[in-house]
Design a protein around this motif. Structure first.
Motif, PDB file in Angstrom:
ATOM      1  N   TYR A 126      31.799   2.542  -2.776  1.00 17.88           N
ATOM      2  CA  TYR A 126      31.236   2.305  -4.345  1.00 17.88           C
ATOM      3  C   TYR A 126      29.561   1.498  -4.090  1.00 17.88           C
ATOM      4  O   TYR A 126      29.503   0.378  -4.681  1.00 17.88           O
ATOM      5  CB  TYR A 126      32.131   1.363  -5.025  1.00 17.88           C
ATOM      6  CG  TYR A 126      31.709   0.755  -6.482  1.00 17.88           C
ATOM      7  CD1 TYR A 126      31.856   2.086  -7.493  1.00 17.88           C
ATOM      8  CD2 TYR A 126      31.556  -0.055  -6.923  1.00 17.88           C
ATOM      9  CE1 TYR A 126      31.583   1.976  -8.951  1.00 17.88           C
ATOM     10  CE2 TYR A 126      31.222  -0.229  -8.253  1.00 17.88           C
ATOM     11  CZ  TYR A 126      31.016   0.559  -9.196  1.00 17.88           C
ATOM     12  OH  TYR A 126      30.768   0.393 -10.668  1.00 17.88           O
ATOM     13  N   CYS A 127      28.944   2.185  -3.429  1.00 18.49           N
ATOM     14  CA  CYS A 127      27.819   1.520  -2.890  1.00 18.49           C
ATOM     15  C   CYS A 127      26.637   2.399  -2.903  1.00 18.49           C
ATOM     16  O   CYS A 127      26.690   3.573  -2.377  1.00 18.49           O
ATOM     17  CB  CYS A 127      28.150   0.870  -1.344  1.00 18.49           C
ATOM     18  SG  CYS A 127      26.502   0.113  -0.849  1.00 18.49           S
ATOM     19  N   SER A 128      25.609   2.062  -4.077  1.00 21.79           N
ATOM     20  CA  SER A 128      24.514   2.761  -4.156  1.00 21.79           C
ATOM     21  C   SER A 128      23.370   2.422  -2.999  1.00 21.79           C
ATOM     22  O   SER A 128      22.505   3.485  -2.858  1.00 21.79           O
ATOM     23  CB  SER A 128      23.888   2.770  -5.425  1.00 21.79           C
ATOM     24  OG  SER A 128      23.526   1.343  -5.799  1.00 21.79           O
ATOM     25  N   ASN A 129      23.468   1.304  -2.458  1.00 16.24           N
ATOM     26  CA  ASN A 129      22.025   0.916  -1.807  1.00 16.24           C
ATOM     27  C   ASN A 129      22.656   0.114  -0.669  1.00 16.24           C
ATOM     28  O   ASN A 129      22.132  -1.039  -0.662  1.00 16.24           O
ATOM     29  CB  ASN A 129      21.153   0.105  -2.797  1.00 16.24           C
ATOM     30  CG  ASN A 129      19.809  -0.320  -2.102  1.00 16.24           C
ATOM     31  OD1 ASN A 129      19.610   0.448  -1.087  1.00 16.24           O
ATOM     32  ND2 ASN A 129      19.169  -1.088  -2.592  1.00 16.24           N
ATOM     33  N   GLY A 151      30.470   3.139   6.095  1.00 15.14           N
ATOM     34  CA  GLY A 151      31.199   3.309   4.810  1.00 15.14           C
ATOM     35  C   GLY A 151      30.437   4.552   4.000  1.00 15.14           C
ATOM     36  O   GLY A 151      29.912   5.509   4.472  1.00 15.14           O
ATOM     37  N   THR A 152      30.624   4.581   2.766  1.00 16.14           N
ATOM     38  CA  THR A 152      30.121   5.981   1.759  1.00 16.14           C
ATOM     39  C   THR A 152      29.141   5.352   1.183  1.00 16.14           C
ATOM     40  O   THR A 152      29.100   4.160   0.648  1.00 16.14           O
ATOM     41  CB  THR A 152      31.231   6.376   0.924  1.00 16.14           C
ATOM     42  OG1 THR A 152      31.814   5.333  -0.090  1.00 16.14           O
ATOM     43  CG2 THR A 152      32.673   6.792   1.815  1.00 16.14           C
ATOM     44  N   ILE A 153      28.069   6.319   0.830  1.00 14.98           N
ATOM     45  CA  ILE A 153      26.841   6.148  -0.091  1.00 14.98           C
ATOM     46  C   ILE A 153      27.351   6.734  -1.196  1.00 14.98           C
ATOM     47  O   ILE A 153      27.414   7.842  -1.380  1.00 14.98           O
ATOM     48  CB  ILE A 153      25.627   6.674   0.706  1.00 14.98           C
ATOM     49  CG1 ILE A 153      25.577   6.219   2.336  1.00 14.98           C
ATOM     50  CG2 ILE A 153      24.453   6.285  -0.081  1.00 14.98           C
ATOM     51  CD1 ILE A 153      24.481   6.932   2.985  1.00 14.98           C
ATOM     52  N   GLY A 154      27.151   6.048  -2.266  1.00 13.79           N
ATOM     53  CA  GLY A 154      27.402   6.671  -3.658  1.00 13.79           C
ATOM     54  C   GLY A 154      26.379   6.134  -4.682  1.00 13.79           C
ATOM     55  O   GLY A 154      26.589   5.958  -5.959  1.00 13.79           O
ATOM     56  N   THR A 155      25.046   6.622  -4.313  1.00 17.20           N
ATOM     57  CA  THR A 155      23.928   6.472  -5.152  1.00 17.20           C
ATOM     58  C   THR A 155      24.293   7.468  -6.426  1.00 17.20           C
ATOM     59  O   THR A 155      24.541   8.723  -6.206  1.00 17.20           O
ATOM     60  CB  THR A 155      22.535   6.897  -4.610  1.00 17.20           C
ATOM     61  OG1 THR A 155      22.420   5.747  -3.294  1.00 17.20           O
ATOM     62  CG2 THR A 155      21.222   6.484  -5.564  1.00 17.20           C
ATOM     63  N   PRO A 304      27.595  10.118   2.937  1.00 14.28           N
ATOM     64  CA  PRO A 304      27.178  10.349   1.304  1.00 14.28           C
ATOM     65  C   PRO A 304      28.293  11.173   0.614  1.00 14.28           C
ATOM     66  O   PRO A 304      28.915  12.223   0.919  1.00 14.28           O
ATOM     67  CB  PRO A 304      25.994  10.857   1.294  1.00 14.28           C
ATOM     68  CG  PRO A 304      26.304  11.732   2.556  1.00 14.28           C
ATOM     69  CD  PRO A 304      26.905  10.953   3.776  1.00 14.28           C
ATOM     70  N   LEU A 305      28.496  10.757  -0.745  1.00 17.63           N
ATOM     71  CA  LEU A 305      29.372  11.293  -1.664  1.00 17.63           C
ATOM     72  C   LEU A 305      28.657  12.600  -2.097  1.00 17.63           C
ATOM     73  O   LEU A 305      27.435  12.658  -2.431  1.00 17.63           O
ATOM     74  CB  LEU A 305      29.809  10.557  -2.790  1.00 17.63           C
ATOM     75  CG  LEU A 305      30.519   9.163  -2.551  1.00 17.63           C
ATOM     76  CD1 LEU A 305      30.774   8.478  -3.482  1.00 17.63           C
ATOM     77  CD2 LEU A 305      31.761   9.411  -1.541  1.00 17.63           C
ATOM     78  N   THR A 306      29.380  13.689  -2.422  1.00 21.40           N
ATOM     79  CA  THR A 306      28.586  14.927  -2.684  1.00 21.40           C
ATOM     80  C   THR A 306      29.080  15.599  -3.832  1.00 21.40           C
ATOM     81  O   THR A 306      28.453  16.368  -4.621  1.00 21.40           O
ATOM     82  CB  THR A 306      28.685  15.809  -1.535  1.00 21.40           C
ATOM     83  OG1 THR A 306      29.917  16.275  -1.118  1.00 21.40           O
ATOM     84  CG2 THR A 306      27.962  15.430  -0.401  1.00 21.40           C
ATOM     85  N   LYS A 307      30.430  15.365  -4.250  1.00 19.63           N
ATOM     86  CA  LYS A 307      31.242  16.197  -5.497  1.00 19.63           C
ATOM     87  C   LYS A 307      31.086  15.410  -6.597  1.00 19.63           C
ATOM     88  O   LYS A 307      31.750  14.035  -6.678  1.00 19.63           O
ATOM     89  CB  LYS A 307      32.752  16.426  -4.907  1.00 19.63           C
ATOM     90  CG  LYS A 307      33.421  17.005  -5.978  1.00 19.63           C
ATOM     91  CD  LYS A 307      34.905  17.235  -5.577  1.00 19.63           C
ATOM     92  CE  LYS A 307      35.807  17.908  -6.577  1.00 19.63           C
ATOM     93  NZ  LYS A 307      37.274  18.122  -6.268  1.00 19.63           N
ATOM     94  N   THR A 308      30.550  16.077  -7.657  1.00 21.99           N
ATOM     95  CA  THR A 308      30.317  15.369  -9.018  1.00 21.99           C
ATOM     96  C   THR A 308      31.478  15.954  -9.903  1.00 21.99           C
ATOM     97  O   THR A 308      31.874  17.177  -9.697  1.00 21.99           O
ATOM     98  CB  THR A 308      29.073  15.627  -9.574  1.00 21.99           C
ATOM     99  OG1 THR A 308      28.597  16.611  -9.738  1.00 21.99           O
ATOM    100  CG2 THR A 308      28.097  14.583  -8.663  1.00 21.99           C
TER     101      THR A 308
END
Length: 337
Positions: A126-129, A151-155, A304-308
């Motif tokens: 849950y991290c954009s930056n 972790g995961t990147i969720g910009t 990075p997250l990819t699926k919206t």
């Protein structure tokens, strides 16, 4: 706890109410510690997006055999929206000797970077930056981040949010943005939104707030400036105050778009497009499992997250006089109302 009394009282003075909430929100799975690793979980606020992310993390742990209160200890806390509390909690985690930290959001990750020793693995989601938090440099491949952090990147996909708004209203040219520039995640996503808007020849009309209590007035000001739509980014003030934006949008018949799926339930929210927060947590949980089983975060890359997912609100569309294109209705994961 590993805090000195004077330091603890100083932090309480900075955010007394938030600290009181913290004491109520701290939870240890099972009540007493069991044989197994102890993980400290910190999120900024108690709200659906970070909550769903945390639940996904816990589900991934459970699927791998790490059951709270049986084979793993989870200490869950939220910072009650107070930045000062993130540092306080991280110091509590270190004092408690946790084996791993989960930072749900950019401010908790930022606090972990300041407080946690390099021997303690830090997983974030849950991290954009993560870059602004000091976790590494883009894109976060092996050797591009702190050796104990992954972790995961969720910009948030704000470009897709703008495309959605324009698909519904091809004449859209001005969007209203409310955010707290004091939040590192918000400032970063506002910068991304400005860049994406410029590519599409869209003007961003901004109204800054310091907390959720100022969101209603900010929305009213933007409505007076005749914006074509409200757009939301990853911002804790507007996560807590989103109902005020939706209310103004409904009253003034201004479309409201969000990146948080749960917002679609509110009358006044026309559409959302964003990540599945549960899936974000699951991805982070799988990273944590790899670390718990002996893999070093230093040998892993940020993901990075990819699926919206897109959701639409038919009742809001009717209330504000907007026609939802048939193509979008077919593409939506869910149409409510």
């Amino acid at each position: 706890m590993g805090l000195q009394r004077r330091e603890f009282l100083s932090l309480v003075g900075v955010g007394a109410l938030g600290t009181l909430v913290l004491s109520a929100c701290g939870k240890l799975g099972g009540g007493t510690r069991v044989k197994g690793p102890t993980i400290g979980l910190l999120q900024m606020v108690d709200a659906p997006p970070p909550n769903n992310t945390r639940k996904g993390f816990e589900a991934a742990l459970a699927a791998a055999g790490y059951i709270p209160g049986k084979t793993v200890n989870l200490i869950q806390k939220d910072a009650a929206g107070e930045l000062a509390n993130t540092t306080l909690v991280m110091k509590q985690f270190v004092g408690d000797g946790v084996d791993m930290i989960l930072a749900v959001g950019t401010p908790p990750l930022q606090a972990a970077m300041k407080v946690a020793p390099e021997t303690t693995p830090v997983i974030f989601c849950y991290c954009s930056n993560p870059w602004g938090a000091g976790a590494g440099t883009p894109p976060g491949g092996v050797g591009q981040h702190r050796p104990n952090v992954v972790g995961t990147i969720g910009t948030n996909p704000v470009g897709k949010e703008l495309d959605l708004a324009r698909q519904i209203d091809p004449k859209l040219s001005r969007v209203g943005l409310i955010f707290n520039p004091g939040e590192p995640n918000s400032e970063y996503e506002a910068k991304v939104l400005r860049a994406e808007a410029a590519k599409r020849d869209i003007t961003v009309v901004e109204q800054s707030v310091a907390n959720s209590g100022e969101v209603l007035q900010a929305a009213q000001v933007l409505a007076q400036k005749q914006v074509d739509a409200f757009v939301k980014i990853g911002d804790y003030a507007t996560i807590q105050g989103f109902g005020s934006i939706a209310k103004v949008g409904l009253e003034k018949k201004i479309p409201v778009y969000s990146v948080d799926a749960d917002d679609i339930k509110l009358p006044g929210c026309l559409a959302t497009v964003g990540w599945s927060y549960f899936d974000d947590g699951v991805a982070a949980g799988k990273l944590a499992v790899r670390v718990l089983k002996g893999e070093s975060p230093a040998t892993m890359a940020f993901e990075p997250l990819t699926k919206t997912e897109m959701l639409l609100n038919r009742a809001t569309a009717a209330a504000i006089g907007v026609t939802l294109p048939e193509e979008l209705l077919k593409q939506a994961k869910e149409v409510v109302g």
